[in-house]
Scaffold this motif. Structure first.
Motif, short mmCIF file in Angstrom:
data_model
loop_
_atom_site.label_atom_id
_atom_site.label_comp_id
_atom_site.label_asym_id
_atom_site.label_seq_id
_atom_site.Cartn_x
_atom_site.Cartn_y
_atom_site.Cartn_z
N ASP A 159 80.03 36.18 66.35
CA ASP A 159 79.14 35.15 65.83
C ASP A 159 77.88 35.00 66.68
O ASP A 159 76.92 34.36 66.26
N ILE A 175 76.77 29.77 75.37
CA ILE A 175 78.21 29.99 75.57
C ILE A 175 78.50 30.19 77.05
O ILE A 175 79.42 29.59 77.60
N SER A 185 87.02 34.87 68.97
CA SER A 185 86.56 34.32 67.70
C SER A 185 85.04 34.09 67.66
O SER A 185 84.47 33.98 66.59
N VAL A 186 84.38 34.05 68.82
CA VAL A 186 82.93 33.82 68.83
C VAL A 186 82.11 35.07 69.15
O VAL A 186 80.90 35.07 68.92
#
Length: 86
Positions: A68, A78, A64-65
């Protein structure tokens, strides 16, 4: 205490970007710059950079990241978060 410093992670990410995007070594990549705007950047090449980072630091970005992440700094944050969470 993290396994790597922010500077070390960012240096690795910049080197991976330069390698995958075939950028000149003299090009300065600002940690806050949008990596999607770098010369030769496309989704496949940027995914290879993410893969190289995951391999180097033995981490796995949540799907999901992945899309992004748009700066060296956000990617390094991250990685450091994942390393600290071990």
């Amino acid at each position: 205490m993290p396994v790597a410093s922010r500077e070390e992670v960012e240096t690795f990410i910049v080197a991976a970007l330069k390698r995958e995007l075939e950028l000149d070594d003299s090009l300065r990549v600002d940690p806050e710059a949008d990596v999607t705007k770098l010369p030769n950047a496309d989704s496949v090449r940027l995914l290879r950079v993410v893969g190289a980072v995951e391999h180097e630091y033995d981490v796995q970005f949540d799907d999901s990241v992945v899309f992004d992440v748009d700066t060296v700094r956000s990617m390094s944050e991250i990685v450091l978060s994942l390393l600290e969470g071990r």
